[in-house]
Structures are given as C-alpha cells and as structure tokens.
Design an enzyme around this catalytic site. Sequence first.
Site, PDB file in Angstrom:
ATOM      1  N   THR A  99       1.662  -0.956   0.410  1.00 39.25           N
ATOM      2  CA  THR A  99       0.325  -0.165   0.150  1.00 39.25           C
ATOM      3  C   THR A  99       1.430   1.206   0.422  1.00 39.25           C
ATOM      4  O   THR A  99       1.203   2.006   0.872  1.00 39.25           O
ATOM      5  CB  THR A  99      -0.668  -0.046   1.354  1.00 39.25           C
ATOM      6  OG1 THR A  99      -1.538  -1.019   1.276  1.00 39.25           O
ATOM      7  CG2 THR A  99      -1.782   1.051   1.252  1.00 39.25           C
ATOM      8  N   LYS A 175      -7.220   1.488  -2.850  1.00 37.79           N
ATOM      9  CA  LYS A 175      -7.060   0.055  -1.577  1.00 37.79           C
ATOM     10  C   LYS A 175      -7.035   1.794  -0.252  1.00 37.79           C
ATOM     11  O   LYS A 175      -7.445   1.677   0.532  1.00 37.79           O
ATOM     12  CB  LYS A 175      -5.396   0.335  -1.547  1.00 37.79           C
ATOM     13  CG  LYS A 175      -4.875  -0.359  -0.581  1.00 37.79           C
ATOM     14  CD  LYS A 175      -5.813  -1.273  -0.204  1.00 37.79           C
ATOM     15  CE  LYS A 175      -5.137  -1.411   1.167  1.00 37.79           C
ATOM     16  NZ  LYS A 175      -5.452  -2.473   2.393  1.00 37.79           N
ATOM     17  N   LYS A 243       0.086   5.322   8.085  1.00 39.55           N
ATOM     18  CA  LYS A 243      -0.025   6.068   6.833  1.00 39.55           C
ATOM     19  C   LYS A 243      -0.855   6.187   5.925  1.00 39.55           C
ATOM     20  O   LYS A 243      -1.351   6.837   5.419  1.00 39.55           O
ATOM     21  CB  LYS A 243       1.482   4.460   6.426  1.00 39.55           C
ATOM     22  CG  LYS A 243       1.611   4.461   5.165  1.00 39.55           C
ATOM     23  CD  LYS A 243       2.141   2.922   4.718  1.00 39.55           C
ATOM     24  CE  LYS A 243       1.852   1.738   5.275  1.00 39.55           C
ATOM     25  NZ  LYS A 243       0.572   1.593   3.877  1.00 39.55           N
TER      26      LYS A 243
END
Length: 291
Positions: A99, A175, A243
């Site tokens: 990711t 995502k 993150k």
Amino acid sequence: MADVAFIGLGIMGVGMADNLAKAGRKLVVWTRDAAKARAFADAHPGAVEVAPTAAHAVRTAPLTYCMLSTLEASTAVFDAPDGVLAAVGPGKCVVDCATLTPERMAEMAAAVRAKGGKFLEAPVSGSKKPAADGQLIFLTAGDADLLEAARPDLDAMGKATHYYGADVGAGSRMKLCVNMTMGVQIAALAEGIALCEASGLSGDAFVEVLKQGAMSSPLIAGKGAAMVGRQYAPQFPLEHAQKDLRFAVAAGDKLGLALPVAAASNELFKRARAAGNGGDDCCAVVEAARK
Ligand code: NAP
C-alpha cells in the site's frame, strides 16, 4: 531459473510467498533480514532459493512480486543500485502488492516500462490471516496481459482480483478508500470502548452488543476483543494503518475534498504512534483513546 521472485517477507509477504510455494511455484526470495529469508527457505526445502540481493532475485525469475511496507522501504529496495529496477529489462514483469501512494506506483510503473518491462500494481485488502489462508482481495491496475499471466498466482494468494484499467494508480486509490474507511471504523470502535470503560461499564459487554446489532462485522468482533483484552501482537501494524490514513487525507487534499472524519482518525493514530504503539497492532489505537 525460478518461476517467481518474492521481495519482502514481512507479516503479509511470508503468507503470500508460502501460498505460491504451496501452489507448486519455484521461488527465489529476498528480504532485508537475511535470517528471515533463510528460515523461509528452510521451511520449503527444494522449492525456495535465497538471493543475495533484490536485483539478483529479479534477474533469476521472469516475474517478481514486491511486498514492502512503506515509501521508504520501497525506495530503499526498488531504486537501490542492487535493487529491483536495476535488474529490470525487456520482458521482466513486476507486481507490487504494497500500500503506497498512487503517485509512487505510477512512478515505478513508468520506470519499469521505460526499461521494457511490465508493471501491475496489486495492493491487497485482508490482513495476516487472509494472507496465510490465501484469502486476499487484489486491487489491480496496469498491464492487462501481466494480470492474466499473474492470475494463477493471485488466485493462489487470494479469493478475488479486481482490475481498474491500464492506468497505474487506480488500484492504490481504491486501496486508500478501503483503508481510510477501516481506519475510521477502528478509531470509532476505540473511542466507544474508551467511553464505555470510563463510564464504569464492561468493554466486553459493549462489544457483545455491537456484535448482536447492525454494526456486527469481523472487524468489530476481532479488533473489539483485542482492544478490550489489550492484545496488541501486530496483524496490521498501527504505523501502517496511520500511513494509509495519511495517504488518504493527502489524496483528499489534492482533490479539494474535505475528509474531516478521516483527518480526526489520523490524529488519534498519530497520537498512538507518538506514544510508542507504532509497531503494535492497529487496535492499540485504543490506548490513545483511553484516559
Ligand atoms: P511489514 O511486515 O512491516 O514489512 C514488510 C516488508 O518491508 C518486510 O519484509 C521488511 O523487511 C520490509 N522493509 C521495511 N523497511 C525496509 C527497508 N527500509 N528496507 C528494506 N526492506 C524494508 O509489513 P506488512 O504488514 O507485511 O505490510 C506490507 C504492505 O502491505 C504494507 O504496505 C502494508 O500497508 C500493506 N498491507 C498490510 C496488511 C496487514 O494486515 N499487515 C494488510 C494489507 C496491506 P524485513 O522483514 O526483511 O526486515
């Protein structure tokens, strides 16, 4: 020559590579921690070879999967002189499952394609157990013929594969939407448990009510029990969840889209990181919500 190279044997990568080996694929692996690579090879006698560098692994197989954690890890491994890109040439295929930002994925795709290779972004939905069980959901974009070539591998590692077109970045955008929603749910659950406990009520009883109602989900049940029981062994490290919230908030900023709930959730995760919970499971965000 191995069938596939696998770069990054972390929480997710080890389960994914294990499922490739179980599907009969011959692997060459590289990960920063050489002891981890050796242990993985020892667990798969005859099926796995350890490469001395990421570049060597890429050179040894036609198709490479990368599962690195962060932008920093991606840069350190992909762009290094003995890294992934250094070994890409005509016909080499790279599938990146981490990711990262859509911009970083597009940058890697351009670099691979400039050297005659093919690139597919394939970030995953699912955590440590789905990775081990071959139940991941792949969110892909990039070279369609590479997707077809990789499909048997993706089927061995996952239960569903979605394709969002040739433009690399679309998979990562999807995502980030998914993980932003998850981060917000986890933050809300943490605050619910903190309020419940501070009110003198049982956190377990609160989670039981949630599980019986319309909000019931594997996330509420699993993360709720872990928060109440203070079980923070990392499945999805908190620093990675933060993150993803950071990337999602930045994506909203770029689009001029207000994301106030995600931004507030990001702040709670930042507080937990600052308190030293970054390496714990993301459910440890409850520590930042507790009094
Ligand atoms: P992880 O275990 O923390 O790390 C993944 C890999 O990154 C490890 O192999 C680690 O190497 C490598 N790495 C980290 N920093 C590095 C550096 N500076 N240089 C070289 N290698 C470095 O991460 P993960 O949980 O497997 O997640 C991998 C990716 O999938 C992340 O982008 C994450 O956001 C995403 N993801 C995770 C989950 C989850 O539930 N865990 C779910 C979906 C998506 P060593 O281990 O060899 O040191």
